[in-house]
Scaffold this motif. Structure first.
Motif, short mmCIF file in Angstrom:
data_model
loop_
_atom_site.label_atom_id
_atom_site.label_comp_id
_atom_site.label_asym_id
_atom_site.label_seq_id
_atom_site.Cartn_x
_atom_site.Cartn_y
_atom_site.Cartn_z
N ALA A 229 4.22 -4.60 -7.19
CA ALA A 229 4.04 -4.53 -5.74
C ALA A 229 5.04 -5.40 -4.99
O ALA A 229 5.46 -5.04 -3.88
CB ALA A 229 2.61 -4.94 -5.38
N ALA A 236 7.04 -2.06 2.52
CA ALA A 236 5.65 -1.89 2.95
C ALA A 236 5.37 -2.69 4.22
O ALA A 236 4.69 -2.20 5.13
CB ALA A 236 4.71 -2.33 1.83
N THR A 242 0.75 -0.22 2.40
CA THR A 242 0.59 -0.86 1.10
C THR A 242 1.73 -0.44 0.19
O THR A 242 2.43 0.55 0.44
CB THR A 242 -0.74 -0.45 0.45
N GLU A 272 -6.49 5.72 1.22
CA GLU A 272 -5.20 5.03 1.31
C GLU A 272 -4.09 5.93 0.77
O GLU A 272 -3.02 6.04 1.37
CB GLU A 272 -5.26 3.73 0.50
#
Length: 294
Positions: A229, A236, A242, A272
């Motif tokens: 991530a 993001a 996200t 999401e």
């Protein structure tokens, strides 16, 4: 995160030249269990996720008979949640992998087993015909030397009989795509692909030129190896999104032949994921993400 953004924002692809599907779909692998060998999930939650996916405009569901764990089966949940099926709903399955005594898909079916596997999935789902059936070959790693011709010919026969509308292949390279196309039309390829695992770009371009859908499995990393991530965080942050949403939006931006099928057993994660259909990445974003591929 809650959203009413619909899957239609992802656009459409016409599968096999006659079956329109929205490019943001849903993968059923995680409905029975988060990771193979883990604790089975609550079937009622899985049913709720499937119904919400359709409410959000998803009309492409990817499943398999071996998506099962601890008595919870993805195909059973799909039938209970969505049957009778909407006319525009495309359900795809995969055959080839066989579960061993431990419940894990650890071996491959020979040609003599494929009809049985397709018929089992039809019964489990309450269908008369599949829109799309993939022949999945190999184990977790791709074997470019493995021939699929004899097995694919069995599925081609089932297509001629009317049990299958379109055929796909999974875990393959360019030579195996050519081998399959010499036997029968190929409507879709499903391979391991995501923003940090983009070795298949040449095959993706070939699929695009041929009008073949490219459907990445593990689009968010998969298994116990999720995306990094932090490597997506800058993009993001620019979009108040996200990392997972950026990874899905990147896939959709990469090619009009790309069909995303993120899977989840969580209603929140489902919403999401679908919201990523409306996320438009800039040229700056795409250039930055391209430099992150490994």
């Amino acid at each position: 995160m809650t959203t009413n953004i619909m899957a239609a924002a992802s656009g459409e692809f016409t599968l096999g030249g006659d079956r329109p599907v929205r490019r943001m779909g849903f993968g059923a692998m995680r409905l029975p269990v988060g990771v193979f060998g883990g604790t089975p999930r609550d079937p009622e939650t899985g049913i709720a996720v499937l119904r919400r996916a359709v409410e959000l405009g998803v009309n492409h569901i990817d499943t398999a008979g071996f998506y099962a764990w601890g008595g919870v089966e993805a195909n059973d949940l799909i039938r209970r949640a969505l049957s009778p099926y909407a006319d525009d709903l495309v359900i795809a399955t995969k055959v080839g992998p066989l579960r061993g005594p431990d419940g894990l898909p650890s071996s491959q079916a020979g040609p003599e087993r494929l009809r049985e596997l397709v018929e089992d999935d039809l019964r489990a789902l309450g269908l008369d015909r599949f829109d799309l059936v993939y022949l999945r070959i190999g184990g977790m790693a791709r074997d470019p030397e493995e021939s699929l011709g004899e097995r694919f010919a069995v599925l081609a026969e089932l297509r001629e009989e009317g049990l299958i509308r379109h055929l796909g292949i999974s875990n393959v390279g360019a030579e195996q795509l050519a081998e399959a196309r010499s036997i029968a039309p190929v409507a879709a390829v499903q391979n391991h692909f995501h923003v940090h695992h983009a070795d298949d770009l040449e095959l993706l371009r070939q699929c695009e030129e041929l009008g073949v859908a490219y459907v990445p499995y593990f689009p968010l990393g998969g298994g116990d190896r999720p995306l990094d991530a932090e490597r997506l965080a800058k993009v993001a942050a620019r979009h108040d999104a996200t990392a997972a949403q950026v990874a899905l939006a990147w896939l959709l931006a990469l090619s009009p032949a790309m069909l995303a099928i993120p899977g989840t057993g969580s209603p929140e994660h489902l919403e999401e994921n679908v919201a990523a259909a409306a996320l438009t990445l800039t040229e700056e974003d795409l250039a930055e993400l391209a430099g992150q591929n490994v």
